[in-house]
Design a protein around this motif. Structure first.
Motif, PDB file in Angstrom:
ATOM      1  N   ARG A 192       0.219  -3.262  -0.873  1.00 40.20           N
ATOM      2  CA  ARG A 192      -0.691  -3.934  -1.792  1.00 40.20           C
ATOM      3  C   ARG A 192       0.004  -4.405  -3.067  1.00 40.20           C
ATOM      4  N   SER A 193       1.170  -3.866  -3.363  1.00 42.10           N
ATOM      5  CA  SER A 193       1.923  -4.319  -4.540  1.00 42.10           C
ATOM      6  C   SER A 193       3.204  -5.050  -4.137  1.00 42.10           C
ATOM      7  N   ARG A 194       3.282  -5.495  -2.893  1.00 40.59           N
ATOM      8  CA  ARG A 194       4.510  -6.094  -2.368  1.00 40.59           C
ATOM      9  C   ARG A 194       4.956  -7.307  -3.181  1.00 40.59           C
ATOM     10  N   ALA A 195       4.017  -8.164  -3.559  1.00 40.26           N
ATOM     11  CA  ALA A 195       4.408  -9.361  -4.314  1.00 40.26           C
ATOM     12  C   ALA A 195       5.062  -8.972  -5.632  1.00 40.26           C
ATOM     13  N   ALA A 196       4.516  -7.965  -6.319  1.00 44.64           N
ATOM     14  CA  ALA A 196       5.101  -7.510  -7.581  1.00 44.64           C
ATOM     15  C   ALA A 196       6.472  -6.892  -7.346  1.00 44.64           C
ATOM     16  N   MET A 197       6.638  -6.170  -6.252  1.00 43.98           N
ATOM     17  CA  MET A 197       7.932  -5.571  -5.937  1.00 43.98           C
ATOM     18  C   MET A 197       8.975  -6.644  -5.651  1.00 43.98           C
ATOM     19  N   LEU A 198       8.613  -7.647  -4.871  1.00 43.50           N
ATOM     20  CA  LEU A 198       9.567  -8.713  -4.533  1.00 43.50           C
ATOM     21  C   LEU A 198       9.969  -9.500  -5.770  1.00 43.50           C
TER      22      LEU A 198
ATOM     23  N   ALA B 133      14.853   2.807  -3.111  1.00 46.88           N
ATOM     24  CA  ALA B 133      14.883   1.391  -3.499  1.00 46.88           C
ATOM     25  C   ALA B 133      13.468   0.842  -3.656  1.00 46.88           C
ATOM     26  N   ALA B 134      12.587   1.195  -2.723  1.00 47.32           N
ATOM     27  CA  ALA B 134      11.206   0.715  -2.799  1.00 47.32           C
ATOM     28  C   ALA B 134      10.484   1.309  -4.002  1.00 47.32           C
ATOM     29  N   MET B 135      10.689   2.584  -4.284  1.00 45.36           N
ATOM     30  CA  MET B 135      10.013   3.204  -5.415  1.00 45.36           C
ATOM     31  C   MET B 135      10.460   2.582  -6.730  1.00 45.36           C
ATOM     32  N   ARG B 136      11.757   2.335  -6.881  1.00 46.70           N
ATOM     33  CA  ARG B 136      12.235   1.712  -8.117  1.00 46.70           C
ATOM     34  C   ARG B 136      11.648   0.316  -8.283  1.00 46.70           C
ATOM     35  N   ALA B 137      11.593  -0.445  -7.195  1.00 44.55           N
ATOM     36  CA  ALA B 137      11.007  -1.780  -7.263  1.00 44.55           C
ATOM     37  C   ALA B 137       9.517  -1.710  -7.561  1.00 44.55           C
ATOM     38  N   MET B 138       8.824  -0.707  -7.001  1.00 44.41           N
ATOM     39  CA  MET B 138       7.392  -0.573  -7.256  1.00 44.41           C
ATOM     40  C   MET B 138       7.113  -0.282  -8.720  1.00 44.41           C
ATOM     41  N   TRP B 139       7.824   0.695  -9.298  1.00 39.20           N
ATOM     42  CA  TRP B 139       7.562   1.034 -10.699  1.00 39.20           C
ATOM     43  C   TRP B 139       7.845  -0.153 -11.609  1.00 39.20           C
ATOM     44  N   ARG B 140       8.963  -0.848 -11.359  1.00 37.90           N
ATOM     45  CA  ARG B 140       9.269  -1.999 -12.211  1.00 37.90           C
ATOM     46  C   ARG B 140       8.263  -3.126 -11.994  1.00 37.90           C
ATOM     47  N   GLY B 141       7.905  -3.373 -10.737  1.00 42.59           N
ATOM     48  CA  GLY B 141       6.953  -4.435 -10.451  1.00 42.59           C
ATOM     49  C   GLY B 141       5.593  -4.168 -11.059  1.00 42.59           C
ATOM     50  N   LEU B 142       5.120  -2.926 -10.994  1.00 39.30           N
ATOM     51  CA  LEU B 142       3.830  -2.598 -11.595  1.00 39.30           C
ATOM     52  C   LEU B 142       3.892  -2.671 -13.115  1.00 39.30           C
ATOM     53  N   ARG B 143       5.011  -2.275 -13.687  1.00 41.68           N
ATOM     54  CA  ARG B 143       5.171  -2.401 -15.146  1.00 41.68           C
ATOM     55  C   ARG B 143       5.105  -3.863 -15.565  1.00 41.68           C
ATOM     56  N   ASP B 144       5.816  -4.723 -14.835  1.00 39.39           N
ATOM     57  CA  ASP B 144       5.853  -6.134 -15.201  1.00 39.39           C
ATOM     58  C   ASP B 144       4.509  -6.829 -14.956  1.00 39.39           C
ATOM     59  N   THR B 145       3.769  -6.371 -13.966  1.00 43.63           N
ATOM     60  CA  THR B 145       2.541  -7.058 -13.561  1.00 43.63           C
ATOM     61  C   THR B 145       1.304  -6.540 -14.282  1.00 43.63           C
ATOM     62  N   ILE B 146       1.137  -5.203 -14.323  1.00 45.55           N
ATOM     63  CA  ILE B 146      -0.090  -4.642 -14.908  1.00 45.55           C
ATOM     64  C   ILE B 146       0.173  -3.638 -16.029  1.00 45.55           C
TER      65      ILE B 146
ATOM     66  N   GLY C 105      13.216  -8.704  -7.728  1.00 49.67           N
ATOM     67  CA  GLY C 105      14.531  -9.008  -7.174  1.00 49.67           C
ATOM     68  C   GLY C 105      15.274  -7.789  -6.672  1.00 49.67           C
ATOM     69  N   LEU C 106      14.657  -6.604  -6.767  1.00 50.73           N
ATOM     70  CA  LEU C 106      15.318  -5.372  -6.333  1.00 50.73           C
ATOM     71  C   LEU C 106      15.202  -5.149  -4.829  1.00 50.73           C
ATOM     72  N   VAL C 107      14.188  -5.747  -4.213  1.00 50.32           N
ATOM     73  CA  VAL C 107      13.977  -5.601  -2.771  1.00 50.32           C
ATOM     74  C   VAL C 107      13.508  -6.935  -2.204  1.00 50.32           C
ATOM     75  N   ASP C 108      13.634  -7.067  -0.891  1.00 51.83           N
ATOM     76  CA  ASP C 108      13.016  -8.179  -0.186  1.00 51.83           C
ATOM     77  C   ASP C 108      12.054  -7.610   0.848  1.00 51.83           C
ATOM     78  N   ASP C 109      11.418  -8.475   1.625  1.00 52.53           N
ATOM     79  CA  ASP C 109      10.455  -8.006   2.613  1.00 52.53           C
ATOM     80  C   ASP C 109      11.080  -7.029   3.593  1.00 52.53           C
ATOM     81  N   ALA C 110      12.282  -7.321   4.018  1.00 49.18           N
ATOM     82  CA  ALA C 110      12.945  -6.453   4.986  1.00 49.18           C
ATOM     83  C   ALA C 110      13.182  -5.062   4.405  1.00 49.18           C
TER      84      ALA C 110
END
Length: 273
Positions: free
Chosen positions: A227-233, A167-180, A236-241
């Motif tokens: 370091r990419s937590r804000a982009a991951m959150l 779940a975290a990896m999927r959110a990371m890849w999408r978040g990094l794509r959307d952000t950078i 909408g795929l993950v939350d802090d928990a």
């Protein structure tokens, strides 16, 4: 892992600015965790390709300079030009034969000369205009020299069981794509792109480091998520928990997962003689 050069992203962000800022405490340590996971594999491939004495080398997106330094210390190359958009982790560690250039490789003519080896690891996946950049890097290879590119291959497909890690990896890849603008989906096309850039004897291989508790690659991913937590959150795929649960999962004996693979591809510039 390298601090990638400048590139515009769909979300308007850039590596080293929107996320993974070099001035953020511990960023050099995060990069070095990646180096500990991948450097031995990179160096084994470079030595197998014959890189050694007499070679003039270019290391693009050199990060903390671990590959550049090992080329000099272990392979015995003549010189290495280490290039990065931010060289703060390079200039502080001088070494004979190591030259440092602060440059943006997306700008035409930013790197002078030609080299027997042109190497870039975890750089192009963060940049737009990848086809153009591969052609530009191929132009920097001297006749008879070799271009070696490594980037990530995502192994968290829809067939992988749902775990805190996947779940975290999927959110990371999408978040990094959307952000950078990070996009690893095109990385398997590397061999074709090198052939289209005029290189010959093109081949590729993949290395997947083992995800073990407290291993360098596990610590790298935990730091990367932090370091990419804000982009991951924002995905909408993950939350802090969920991110915290993924970090705990990496540190536990329950972890049974695949890290992202590192695809390495190489191709030779035909000799003009």
């Amino acid at each position: 892992m390298s601090a990638a050069p400048r590139g515009d992203a769909p979300g308007g962000g850039r590596y080293g600015e929107a996320v993974f800022r070099p001035e953020q405490p511990g960023e050099d340590e995060r990069i070095d965790f990646g180096a500990l996971a991948y450097d031995d594999t990179s160096m084994a491939r470079l030595r197998a390709l014959g890189v050694g004495p007499g070679w003039r080398c270019l290391d693009v997106g050199a990060g903390t300079g671990t590959v550049s330094r090992r080329l000099l210390a272990e392979a015995g190359v003549t010189s290495v030009l280490a290039v990065d958009r931010d060289v703060r982790f390079l200039g502080a560690r001088p070494l004979p034969g190591l030259d440092v250039l602060e440059a943006d490789i997306t700008a035409p003519g930013s790197v002078p000369g030609r080299f027997a080896l042109v190497h870039a690891r975890f750089v192009l996946m963060h940049l737009p205009e990848r086809d153009r950049l591969i052609r530009a890097l191929a132009e920097l290879v001297a006749p008879g020299g070799v271009l070696v590119l490594s980037d990530a291959v995502d192994l968290t497909s829809d067939l992988v069981p749902d775990t805190p890690y996947s779940a975290a990896m999927r959110a990371m890849w999408r978040g990094l794509r959307d952000t950078i603008g990070t996009d690893v989906s095109w990385v398997p096309s590397y061999p074709r792109l090198l052939r289209e850039a005029g290189l010959v004897s093109v081949a590729a291989e993949i290395h997947v480091p083992a995800l073990l508790p407290d291993s360098p690659i596990s610590r790298f991913w935990a730091d990367t998520w932090d370091r990419s937590r804000a982009a991951m959150l924002a995905t909408g795929l993950v939350d802090d928990a969920a991110v915290d649960a993924a970090v705990r999962y990496l540190r536990s004996e329950e972890c049974a997962a695949l890290s992202a693979g590192m695809l390495t591809v190489w191709g030779w510039k035909p000799d003009e003689s």
